[in-house]
Design a protein around this motif. Structure first.
Motif, PDB file in Angstrom:
ATOM      1  N   ALA A  13     -37.637 -65.717  -8.683  1.00  0.00           N
ATOM      2  CA  ALA A  13     -38.359 -66.099  -7.270  1.00  0.00           C
ATOM      3  C   ALA A  13     -37.559 -65.370  -6.108  1.00  0.00           C
ATOM      4  N   PHE A  14     -36.101 -65.200  -6.547  1.00  0.00           N
ATOM      5  CA  PHE A  14     -35.369 -63.993  -5.407  1.00  0.00           C
ATOM      6  C   PHE A  14     -36.066 -62.856  -5.452  1.00  0.00           C
ATOM      7  N   ALA A  15     -36.360 -62.202  -6.540  1.00  0.00           N
ATOM      8  CA  ALA A  15     -36.925 -61.017  -6.559  1.00  0.00           C
ATOM      9  C   ALA A  15     -38.282 -60.812  -5.991  1.00  0.00           C
ATOM     10  N   ALA A  16     -39.103 -61.833  -6.382  1.00  0.00           N
ATOM     11  CA  ALA A  16     -40.462 -61.795  -5.704  1.00  0.00           C
ATOM     12  C   ALA A  16     -40.413 -62.220  -4.396  1.00  0.00           C
ATOM     13  N   VAL A  27     -34.305 -51.679   0.253  1.00  0.00           N
ATOM     14  CA  VAL A  27     -33.273 -52.646   0.335  1.00  0.00           C
ATOM     15  C   VAL A  27     -33.581 -54.018  -0.584  1.00  0.00           C
ATOM     16  N   ALA A  28     -34.757 -54.349  -0.438  1.00  0.00           N
ATOM     17  CA  ALA A  28     -35.450 -55.478  -1.097  1.00  0.00           C
ATOM     18  C   ALA A  28     -35.473 -55.209  -2.572  1.00  0.00           C
ATOM     19  N   ALA A  29     -35.700 -54.011  -2.906  1.00  0.00           N
ATOM     20  CA  ALA A  29     -35.615 -53.603  -4.544  1.00  0.00           C
ATOM     21  C   ALA A  29     -34.404 -54.081  -5.098  1.00  0.00           C
ATOM     22  N   GLY A  33     -40.569 -56.919   0.966  1.00  0.00           N
ATOM     23  CA  GLY A  33     -40.396 -55.356   1.629  1.00  0.00           C
ATOM     24  C   GLY A  33     -41.468 -54.519   1.049  1.00  0.00           C
ATOM     25  N   GLY A  34     -41.922 -54.715  -0.049  1.00  0.00           N
ATOM     26  CA  GLY A  34     -43.145 -54.131  -0.366  1.00  0.00           C
ATOM     27  C   GLY A  34     -44.325 -54.223   0.308  1.00  0.00           C
ATOM     28  N   GLY A  35     -44.597 -55.444   0.791  1.00  0.00           N
ATOM     29  CA  GLY A  35     -45.777 -55.511   1.584  1.00  0.00           C
ATOM     30  C   GLY A  35     -45.669 -54.769   2.996  1.00  0.00           C
ATOM     31  N   ARG A  36     -44.332 -54.661   3.485  1.00  0.00           N
ATOM     32  CA  ARG A  36     -44.291 -54.158   4.622  1.00  0.00           C
ATOM     33  C   ARG A  36     -44.418 -52.567   4.470  1.00  0.00           C
ATOM     34  N   LEU A  71     -28.581 -59.053   5.584  1.00  0.00           N
ATOM     35  CA  LEU A  71     -27.985 -60.126   5.450  1.00  0.00           C
ATOM     36  C   LEU A  71     -28.540 -61.367   5.044  1.00  0.00           C
ATOM     37  N   ALA A  72     -30.016 -61.629   5.440  1.00  0.00           N
ATOM     38  CA  ALA A  72     -30.668 -62.692   4.670  1.00  0.00           C
ATOM     39  C   ALA A  72     -30.881 -62.547   3.433  1.00  0.00           C
ATOM     40  N   LEU A  73     -30.953 -61.208   2.790  1.00  0.00           N
ATOM     41  CA  LEU A  73     -31.012 -61.077   1.210  1.00  0.00           C
ATOM     42  C   LEU A  73     -29.672 -61.390   0.748  1.00  0.00           C
ATOM     43  N   ALA A  74     -28.613 -60.969   1.280  1.00  0.00           N
ATOM     44  CA  ALA A  74     -27.234 -61.495   0.878  1.00  0.00           C
ATOM     45  C   ALA A  74     -27.338 -62.867   0.566  1.00  0.00           C
TER      46      ALA A  74
END
Length: 458
Positions: free
Chosen positions: A91-94, A14-16, A100-103, A71-74
């Protein structure tokens, strides 16, 4: 165990989507809204529900954890698309991929070890790489479609030249995410990603000059020092994360002299806390948590210095001379060093006296001082003054100008702040006002005195 990995993989997927926001333009929020709808409304039971459910989701029969994250990413995607000054796409992507990647990295490490340091290392490595990759994808899409806002202009050449900045912003994002997660929001990824996005936005606005050699050296040195501080027991995991983040910002935004000045305090304070620790524990004056300093302690002593550093980095956008921020940084660090040494060394000696009345009190009493601790504190302030004012072969000194005059100003600031700390300890510490608040006020007083005296004599 592997269910947690699959769940974290969905968070990362989802983060990607954030990396593709430039290609979607005004529809950037759409995939996140679709994902949120699926998680919150469509998946109510079955294998996928059991895989994705966080503690509490099963009782509500809703996938609130991953749904709230989407929803937060939306919401962030909307902020990155519509306001007059949008959240930069990079900055949004980072931010999204750092969390997401850290998790995912943390859960992959958990399949082999439950050691907290290794789990945090997995979060940092995977989240950092993902954050940089997300910025590269976002920047590539912008190079193909130059009209996209919030990403480097100038095609692929500008993209390659932005890699050091991507690495810096990705490192700041993942360190912030790990720190926020370790302190308050272990399961609330939606809150963490919003905090990280705001931090990344701020540093994008600062637009610091970052070189490839500089950022690689900064990351290597700060990571090594962070590991050493944890391995020696000088800092807890959250304290280590805080110290590494502050150190990275200092060396990149300030320079070598700023970094050495701050490191002198961290090293000197850590060693002083460990010095004759058992004896201090028997006397009731030892640092809690076996001398390992946590985030609260690190921030209480470093928050004013960090504010001065950020002010220095933003001086080009402010109507304030750089010298003000330089003096404030040196004065705050000198105070922190003087106060730490006076407490850690002075606590080993008998016959302390309350600073406000000079009557004898028991060791460990708030506001108690010894002459030996005072001497150690002034010596610590003098060391910081030397590092802050001494010209170096590489980089500018923290405090520019006459070496002797600048050094005296910083020593006076450190001694003054140390005294303020003791007076506040005697008068107001306890109850609602704790030691960390007193430390913050003391470093603030040292910074203010350094600026006032420095400007007056300069």
């Amino acid at each position: 165990m592997y269910r947690r990995v699959r769940r974290a993989s969905v968070f990362a997927a989802v983060a990607a989507l954030a990396a593709f926001a430039p290609a979607l333009g005004s529809a950037a929020a759409a995939p996140f809204l679709v994902a949120a709808g699926a998680f919150l409304l469509a998946i109510r039971d079955g294998e996928w529900f059991e895989t994705l459910a966080l503690p509490g989701d099963r009782e509500e029969e809703r996938l609130y954890g991953v749904g709230a994250f989407a929803l937060a990413l939306a919401g962030l995607a909307v902020v990155a698309t519509f306001p007059p000054v949008p959240l930069p796409a990079g900055a949004f992507a980072a931010a999204a991929l750092a969390v997401g990647g850290g998790r995912l990295g943390r859960e992959l490490v958990r399949t082999r070890s439950d050691d907290e340091f290794r789990l945090v290392a997995g979060y940092l490595v995977a989240g950092g790489v993902a954050a940089v990759a997300g910025q590269v994808v976002s920047g590539t899409l912008a190079a193909v479609a130059p009209a996209v806002r919030g990403v480097p202009a100038g095609g692929l050449g500008a993209l390659v030249g932005s890699l050091p900045a991507f690495a810096f912003l990705g490192s700041v994002a993942v360190l912030t995410g790990a720190l926020v997660r370790s302190l308050v929001y272990a399961r609330d990824a939606h809150i963490t990603v919003v905090v990280v996005a705001l931090v990344a936005w701020g540093f994008t606005a600062l637009d610091p000059t970052v070189t490839a050699v500089g950022v690689v050296a900064a990351l290597a040195v700060t990571a090594a020092l962070g590991y050493v501080s944890y391995a020696l027991g000088a800092a807890s995991v959250p304290g280590m994360l805080t110290g590494v983040l502050l150190s990275l910002l200092t060396v990149v935004l300030g320079g070598v002299a700023w970094f050495l000045t701050l490191m002198a305090f961290y090293a000197g304070g850590g060693l002083a806390s460990k010095y004759r620790f058992e004896e201090k524990a028997d006397r009731g004056v030892a640092q809690e948590n076996q001398g390992a300093r946590g985030t609260g302690n690190v921030l209480a002593n470093s928050a004013v210095a960090l504010a001065a550093l950020l002010g220095y980095a933003a001086a080009g956008h402010l109507a304030v001379p750089e010298s003000v921020f330089r003096l404030a940084f040196a004065g705050a660090v000198a105070t922190a060093m003087a106060d730490t040494l006076s407490s850690e060394i002075g606590g080993l000696f008998d016959a302390p006296r309350l600073i406000t009345t000079l009557r004898p009190v028991d060791p460990g009493t708030d506001g108690a001082v010894t002459w030996q601790g005072g001497v150690a504190g002034v010596a610590g302030a003098a060391l910081i003054a030397l590092l802050a004012a001494l010209p170096l072969p590489v980089g500018d000194s923290v405090v520019a100008g006459d070496l002797l005059r600048s050094g005296v100003v910083v020593v006076l600031a450190g001694a003054f702040g140390m005294t303020v700390d003791s007076v506040l300890g005697a008068l107001i510490e306890g109850g609602r006002i704790g030691n960390q608040t007193v430390n913050f006020l003391a470093t603030l007083s040292g910074a203010v005195l350094a600026v006032g005296v420095g400007v007056a004599v300069g």
